[in-house]
Design an enzyme around this catalytic site. Structure first.
Site, PDB file in Angstrom:
ATOM      1  N   HIS A   1       3.630  22.783 -96.016  1.00 23.64           N
ATOM      2  CA  HIS A   1       2.287  23.093 -95.831  1.00 23.64           C
ATOM      3  C   HIS A   1       1.927  24.117 -96.730  1.00 23.64           C
ATOM      4  CE1 HIS A   1       3.087  21.626 -91.801  1.00 23.64           C
ATOM      5  NE2 HIS A   1       1.934  21.023 -91.983  1.00 23.64           N
TER       6      HIS A   1
ATOM      7  N   HIS B   1       1.318  14.375 -96.134  1.00 23.96           N
ATOM      8  CA  HIS B   1       2.531  14.490 -96.230  1.00 23.96           C
ATOM      9  C   HIS B   1       3.214  12.916 -96.495  1.00 23.96           C
ATOM     10  CE1 HIS B   1       2.657  18.275 -94.514  1.00 23.96           C
ATOM     11  NE2 HIS B   1       1.988  17.916 -93.430  1.00 23.96           N
TER      12      HIS B   1
END
Lengths: 331, 331
Positions: A218, A56
């Site tokens: 995700h 991320h």
């Protein structure tokens, strides 16, 4: 798999070696996945620790520095950091005034941060925890009981970090992080999947002409799969979902239009233009905009919009100086 | 075409509307494709104007602000700005001390900036031009006679902008930009092509398991098509090409490891780790690193490495305060 990597099993440590080499303001332990401010621990100051699965970036390690996080714990890609990492970071930054854990609401993260907080207590370190759960797209997900934590994590880390830098106590710093979370909402859209290096295959498949609304960070399934639409329609779907959950009319907003990793900056600005128009048309004011890839999902194409209803205090703390690899102003 | 856009024919104007809404420090004309510092013209200061085709964001519009560019001219995607744009920007920023044009070496850009410089002379504005041609990959390309201008453009804009901010005269500001170009080299690798919105199809095709070495920033053919390799091998190919052209041993380097738009930050840091190791092993010192997507090619995956052999003066000017949408420090 078209990736600029060496060993797919070691991407996190390899990337942290690069972070260490590029940023002497950080103390990086690539093997153990911790990133700590070089000036930690700061005596008498509340310290902020966050972390989560990697993939991320720049969240969270790119937000370690003056006015934001004291440490980040970097799990494997899309995998929670383990309690050992979290307690190591917590002990490294503890300056005697307590440590705030900022935790995105994923089951593994919540569990592991809780275990680390218990270990910290055994070391006589006071820990408070704030769970971020700003994503309005789904009530539960593959990885979550309750809403997922996404873009508002950046808001909470920046604003609580500014208050900690001012010398506030642990209860106050935790309270402002909770306030930011309560006043924030996010919604994301994926135009393409992403591939976890160790898996070697895309996290999901999108047919030609399809996109996924309400995606998390995700590649987990979102709210709905719909035909590809233009930026105005994507922004409308995102902000309508946010507005249905937390009406924005009359608010002064902090707004993040966030690239998911594979979407060029040009498109992020097109999405921001649509976002600013939509919000203005619905009675809200963008007081503080931020456009860029800040909370990503590897090379996923798409965008996420996050908003926070500001107060004068939150605005002041947002504007306070920050100096990290990924956010820097006023200093 | 999985793009976050509205009308493919209007992506540049739409993105500039977003830039305008997000950055009140800029005066943006979305229809005419010019971005000017809000405090321009600055009386008695040399002004810097750059520009080129769009699709390379944040280059150039993201570098307009204190300590860097006074204006950017944004052409259509991968298409030179027209002389009218360039003369408009030149006139808007002229503070009486002359204007420096920083031009990447592409045939269209060079021609159109030259025409604009002649028009400026008719208006009694002194213009100097510096051509950036740092890419060692090919001697000529689809779009160039001579080497292409790529990552060193950022170096020249930052360093010359700092000198202009100090109040130096036009000859000195032009000389330092030329010096930066002469001391800089770049080499890029593409792991995927990109798609120009108005074309709707990828700029080239890469077969499964292939990559393109020595790519430019427009999806034009590079030096060689080779099997996909790992980050260490890609970095070795890139730096060996640079080192063969300009030996780096014994140098203090400014180093940019640049994401091309579709490569996640994690991979850029993996490439930076390999870059720092390679340079150290070859007797060079990284004095100033920069890692991120600064000179992009839409959503192309891949990376470009740029190096500049620093002098104490160049280092001082690199470190000087800068405040633009995409680069910000020291202020």
């Amino acid at each position: 798999m078209r990736k600029l990597i060496n060993d797919p099993e070691n991407v996190v440590a390899d990337a942290l070696r690069g972070l260490a080499a590029a940023h002497p303001s950080l103390r990086v332990d690539p093997e153990n996945g911790t990133v700590v401010r070089a000036d930690a621990p700061r005596a008498g100051r509340v310290a902020l620790v966050s972390g989560g699965g990697s993939g991320h970036e720049p969240l969270h390690a790119g937000f370690v520095g003056h006015g934001m996080l004291d440490a980040a714990c970097c799990g494997q890609v899309f995998t929670s950091p383990v309690p050992d990492q979290i307690i190591a970071a917590t002990m490294a930054v503890n300056g005697g005034a307590g440590v705030l854990h900022i935790v995105k609401n994923y089951t593994g993260d919540v569990l592991n941060f809780r275990m680390a907080a218990e270990l910290a207590e055994d070391e006589d370190i006071e820990v408070a925890s704030v769970i971020v759960n700003d994503d309005v797209a789904v009530e539960d997900s593959l990885y979550t009981a309750g809403r997922r934590g996404t873009g508002a994590t950046l808001f909470a880390e920046k604003i609580a970090g500014a208050l900690a830098e001012e010398g506030a106590d642990l209860a106050s710093v935790a309270a402002v992080a909770r306030e930011v979370n309560e006043r924030s909402r996010s919604f994301g859209v994926a135009l393409s999947p992403c591939t976890v290096p160790a898996a070697g295959e895309p996290t999901f498949q999108l047919e030609e002409g399809e996109m996924e609304l309400g995606i998390g960070i995700h590649g987990e399934p979102g709210r709905e799969r719909v035909p590809l639409a233009d930026a105005d329609a994507i922004v409308d779907a995102s902000l309508s979902a946010i507005d249905a959950d937390m009406p924005v009319s009359g608010s002064e907003l902090l707004v993040l239009v966030n690239g998911m990793g594979g979407t060029p900056l040009m498109e992020q600005y097109i999405a921001y233009a649509a976002t600013a128009r939509w919000l203005e048309g619905h009675g809200a004011t963008v007081a503080r905009p931020l456009v860029g890839p800040y909370v990503t999902s590897l090379e996923m194409a798409g965008s996420m919009i996050s908003v926070c209803r500001l107060t004068p205090d939150l605005t002041r703390l947002w504007d306070a100086p920050v100096e990290t690899p990924a956010l820097r102003w006023g200093r």
